[in-house]
Write a protein that holds these residues in place. Structure first.
Motif: not given
Length: 412
Positions: A304-305, A311-313, A326-327, A337-343
């Motif tokens: 996302x973003x 830019x989430x890439x 996320x950005x 699994x279930x990893x979150x990368x913030x902006x």
């Protein structure tokens, strides 16, 4: 392929993989985003339709047993099983004293099954192998009592393996267990040695008699490489199977003979990075050789973003289900699994094992993050190794390792 029993040695302590093995046995270490190391040998047997398997565990086995109970259960067919066997001290009040002793302490399992052939394989390597082809090679030699799988490795690595000499008929004529100097190189291939993979096919009666005799020797360290193989090859009954000849339907030619001993942080890191090549040396996507594992009930990965510098890439990377980019930006990395990368965060040349939360504005480079690691916003890892060594384990190859459940940067 009747009369075949398989025993997988999965009790390794894996001290050279610390801190990843501080809470789990080596075969239970996560690998490639979706897998555990032991999944590869189990898939080799299942895809070879060899489904009478005992998995011998020992050190810190809870994580491994939990994983197997979730994915590797065979029910409904009485002659098919994949059973984890914890160390039970059947022969006295001591743990397994070596690889041979591990089988000896469970010798009643072998005798109770009354097989013709017993496969004894390690549970801590990354490779694909049609085990049937090795068994067929073994059975094609009437005098074979033991067949050892082998693969060429650089001579610099000889002290990590049992080194084999063979004659023109693939019979073993020499064996050095982890030689410190002057290893025997392959004729015509200077700089290379023929290494044992730690995978064996025994005639069942030979295995039982050899283990019983070895158990009576007070000077033995009860190890296949140190004790069992040297005795048998001197009797002229040991053959060597060339793993590079093993073929699997759907595999590209360049993947033939891929085998990695992931016994150190650097070798584990490099094996993970192998998966990210455009044409990787081991193919996870071959539909003719499915790689099973436990997959939690998670949603698809999400990116996302799409704004300037936000830019989430993910590029040249493998992203498991449940992840949210996320950005942030992920390059040449594997996310469990279930990893979150913030902006505004960059993750590069790294392995995240799952459940990781990387805060805003972080820079993570050449790192392995064990499960459930949380990184505070603005944290930088992998750019100043001297500073990293004050807080974390850093491998000889410069890979920073963050242990399971760590919270990094919140105490600054």
């Amino acid at each position: 392929m009747s009369g075949i029993l398989s025993m997988i040695l999965a009790g390794g302590e894996g001290t050279r993989l610390a801190p990843l093995t501080s809470v789990r046995a080596k075969p239970a270490v996560p690998f490639g985003g979706n897998y555990r190391i032991i999944d590869f040998v189990l898939n080799n047997f299942v895809n070879s339709d060899l489904l009478q398997i005992f998995v011998l565990t020992q050190f810190k086995s809870h994580s491994l047993m939990k994983h197997m109970s979730r994915r590797w259960r065979v029910t409904g067919l009485t002659n098919r099983f994949i059973d984890p066997i914890p160390a039970q001290m059947q022969m006295g009040k001591h743990w397994y004293q070596g690889t041979a002793d591990a089988i000896y302490q469970n010798i009643e399992l072998v005798e109770g099954m009354d097989p013709e052939v017993v496969c004894v394989f390690g549970g801590d390597h990354i490779y694909k192998m049609d085990v049937r082809q090795m068994i067929e090679f073994h059975r094609s030699h009437d005098d074979a009592r033991l067949t050892v799988a082998a693969i060429p490795v650089p001579v610099e690595q000889a002290d990590q393996f049992g080194i084999i000499e063979i004659d023109a008929n693939h019979k073993m004529i020499g064996f050095q267990e982890k030689p410190k100097s002057n290893p025997k190189t392959i004729p015509g291939r200077p700089g290379w040695v023929l290494a044992s993979m730690g995978n064996y096919v025994f005639e069942a009666d030979t295995l039982v008699s050899s283990l019983r005799a070895d158990a009576e020797r007070p000077d033995s360290i009860h190890d296949f490489g140190h004790n069992i193989i040297p005795e048998l090859f001197e009797a002229g009954v040991v053959y060597v199977y060339d793993f590079s000849t093993n073929t699997i339907r759907g595999e590209a030619e360049h993947t033939s003979g891929y085998w990695r001993d992931v016994g150190t942080i650097d070798s584990l890191f490099e094996a993970n990075m192998d998966l990210l090549a455009v044409t990787p040396p081991i193919d996870l996507y071959n539909r003719h050789w499915p790689l099973r594992s436990h997959h939690p009930a998670v949603p698809p990965a999400k990116f996302v973003h799409d704004e300037a510098n936000r830019t989430g890439q993910a590029i040249s990377s493998m992203i498991s289900g449940g992840c949210i980019i996320s950005g942030g930006s992920v390059h040449q990395s594997i996310l469990g699994h279930n990893s979150h990368i913030h902006s505004y965060t960059t993750v590069e040349d790294s392995v995240l094992m799952g459940g990781n939360d990387i805060g805003r504005g972080c820079r993570i480079r050449r790192a392995i993050l064990d499960k459930n690691v949380t990184i505070a916003p603005g944290t930088v890892i992998g750019e100043d190794l001297e500073q990293d060594r004050q807080r974390f384990h850093v491998s000889p190859g410069g890979v920073v390792v963050i242990p399971k459940g760590a919270r990094v940067g919140f105490d600054d």
